[in-house]
Write an enzyme that holds these catalytic residues in place. Structure first.
Site, PDB file in Angstrom:
ATOM      1  N   ALA A 117       0.860  -1.193   0.000  1.00  0.00           N
ATOM      2  CA  ALA A 117       0.000   0.000   0.000  1.00  0.00           C
ATOM      3  C   ALA A 117       0.892   1.238   0.000  1.00  0.00           C
ATOM      4  O   ALA A 117       2.100   1.143   0.207  1.00  0.00           O
ATOM      5  CB  ALA A 117      -0.898   0.015   1.233  1.00  0.00           C
ATOM      6  N   LYS A 118       0.313   2.368  -0.234  1.00  0.00           N
ATOM      7  CA  LYS A 118       1.044   3.628  -0.108  1.00  0.00           C
ATOM      8  C   LYS A 118       0.041   4.744   0.080  1.00  0.00           C
ATOM      9  O   LYS A 118      -1.119   4.643  -0.365  1.00  0.00           O
ATOM     10  CB  LYS A 118       1.872   3.894  -1.378  1.00  0.00           C
ATOM     11  CG  LYS A 118       3.037   4.816  -1.146  1.00  0.00           C
ATOM     12  CD  LYS A 118       4.238   4.065  -0.583  1.00  0.00           C
ATOM     13  CE  LYS A 118       5.443   4.949  -0.469  1.00  0.00           C
ATOM     14  NZ  LYS A 118       6.661   4.150  -0.276  1.00  0.00           N
TER      15      LYS A 118
END
Ligand SMILES: NC(=O)C1=CN([C@@H]2O[C@H](COP(=O)(O)OP(=O)(O)OC[C@H]3O[C@@H](n4cnc5c(N)ncnc54)[C@H](O)[C@@H]3O)[C@@H](O)[C@H]2O)C=CC1
Ligand SMILES: O=C(O)CCC(=O)C(=O)O
Length: 428
Positions: A117-118
């Site tokens: 994720a980011k």
């Protein structure tokens, strides 16, 4: 009455290539080599979840600004998603999507039980007070309280964020959920469950993988020189630790400019200067100033891009003189430069391998938080180096087996692990 403005400018840099396209073009090559089945390909080519939030923040002057923030969860088949949060004016959704996918591949390459994720917020933290950044961070956390969680999605620092922001995030999440939750975020200050060795972990991993690559290329670190682009967390630690291995750091740069010393820059002195000058090298006199664009093509053996995406492109790749590129940043090389670099015989230790030391020690932090136990610094350093060296050897062997560059080999290792896990778990 407070005036509300939407804070969403300047526009993303238009002359940079799209990092999502760069990520996808490498993914496509690796998927084809592996013979990835169509359904797994379709699942992996797009993120599982993309969340866009508006965060109203009362600024110090009483005005209310609305910041746009993102969290993209690319994939969670290997475990809860993991990835940093970036505060920068050039954050945009395609960039966050690419960074989230790179986290999936990175965690798979080093074989830690996370998906990718980011997150990011369009803002310029250098022009905001600590109070404004705190209120923005708490607003972002509240808006994403149903996405984050120690078993769901675990943020960490990236550009423009560090232990301070992670502490606010942990505090806000804990208050919102009513349970103290140190494992919801990593990269925290030591006193509140941060891991020894996390601050320098990404730079240390860059050093470990650079030394491993130099060994393969028959390069002696004590007779080698390097240039490092970016002098923040990753760049400054990579420079310091490479210097300790005997590598002469001739050039460094940050957003303020580039600096060169043929005899080697005194890195401890440069770090002390930066710390005393608001995190910038501007005005540093231990080196002469040079054109930042020339740093990347300067006469050094090792190049460490440790700032932003797409700085090595088809426009400058031909002029690169280094024999080895070790990617501290995520996505510093655009896909358009790959063929040129490969033709020139430059070895690239790709981002998803070279900068994986950070997430590896984040994983250790999460494990320690869940155990309620603290590891010694020596244990953290030794275990992280072992994981990175094992991953390096696996990627190197894969590059030999398939006769592909290290970058494609790293994608092959990662995609293969994810695809095999899909085969066992099924569910689609
Ligand atoms: N902090 C971490 O643990 C990890 C960071 N990374 C990646 O490493 C890169 C750097 O991150 P951090 O060091 O954490 O950020 P940071 O915010 O601590 O430092 C960024 C540095 O890059 C410089 N910079 C920005 N734009 C530049 C440009 N156009 N030219 C030259 N220098 C420029 C800044 O002045 C600063 O020195 C990013 O790509 C990030 O995604 C990757 C893995 C983990
Ligand atoms: O430490 C982490 O969990 C993630 C760090 C990160 O964002 C990255 O590796 O790009």
């Amino acid at each position: 009455m407070a005036v509300t403005t939407v804070y969403k400018e300047p526009a993303p840099i238009v002359d940079r290539e799209n990092p999502l396209e760069s990520m996808m073009s490498r993914f496509n090559i690796a998927a084809e080599i592996l013979g990835l089945d169509e359904s797994t390909y379709n699942v992996l080519k797009a993120p599982d979840k993309q969340v866009i939030v508006n965060i109203p923040v009362t600024m110090d002057n009483g005005q209310i600004r609305v910041f746009e923030g993102y969290r993209v969860v690319h994939n969670t088949i290997l475990g809860p998603s993991k990835g940093g949060i970036r505060y920068d004016m050039h954050v945009h959704l395609d960039e966050v999507k690419a960074l989230a996918a790179w986290m999936t591949w990175k965690c798979a390459v080093v074989d830690i039980p996370y998906g990718g994720a980011k997150g990011g917020i369009i803002c310029d933290p250098t022009k905001m007070s600590a109070g404004e950044i705190e209120r923005m961070t708490r607003g972002y956390t509240l808006a994403l309280k149903d996405v984050f969680g120690p078993d769901r999605d675990i943020p960490a620092p990236d550009m423009g964020t560090g232990p301070r922001e992670m502490a606010w995030l942990m505090d806000e999440f804990s208050k919102t959920t009513g349970a103290t939750s140190p494992a919801v975020v990593t990269g925290k200050p030591l006193v509140m469950g941060g891991s020894l060795g996390r601050v320098e972990a990404t730079g240390r991993g860059v050093m470990v993988s650079a030394i491993a690559a130099m060994k393969k290329l028959g390069m002696d670190p004590t007779k080698s020189s390097a240039a490092v682009q970016g002098f923040g967390n990753v760049g400054s630690w990579a420079a310091k630790l490479l210097c300790e291995k005997g590598v002469k750091i001739k050039g460094v740069s940050d957003i303020s400019g580039a600096y060169w010393n043929e005899e080697g820059i005194n890195i401890d002195e440069a770090i002390a200067y930066k710390n005393a000058h608001n995190g910038r090298l501007e005005g540093y006199t231990g080196a002469t100033s040079m054109d930042p664009d020339e740093l990347l093509t300067s006469a050094v053996d090792v190049l460490v891009p440790a700032a932003v995406e797409d700085v090595i492109t088809e426009h400058n790749a031909e002029r690169i003189q280094a024999k080895l590129i070790v990617e501290g940043a995520n996505g510093p090389t655009s896909a358009s430069a790959d063929d040129i670099i490969n033709r020139k015989g430059i070895m690239v230790v790709p981002d998803i391998l070279a900068n994986s030391g950070g997430v590896t020690v984040s994983y250790f932090e999460w494990v320690q938080n869940r155990l309620g136990y603290k590891w010694s610094e020596g244990m953290v350093i030794e275990r992280a180096a072992r994981i990175m060296n094992d991953a390096f050897e696996k990627v190197y062997a894969t590059s030999q087996k398939y006769k592909v560059p290290m970058r494609i080999a790293a994608y092959i290792v990662a995609i293969d692990k994810v695809a095999q896990t899909y085969k066992f778990r099924g569910g689609y």
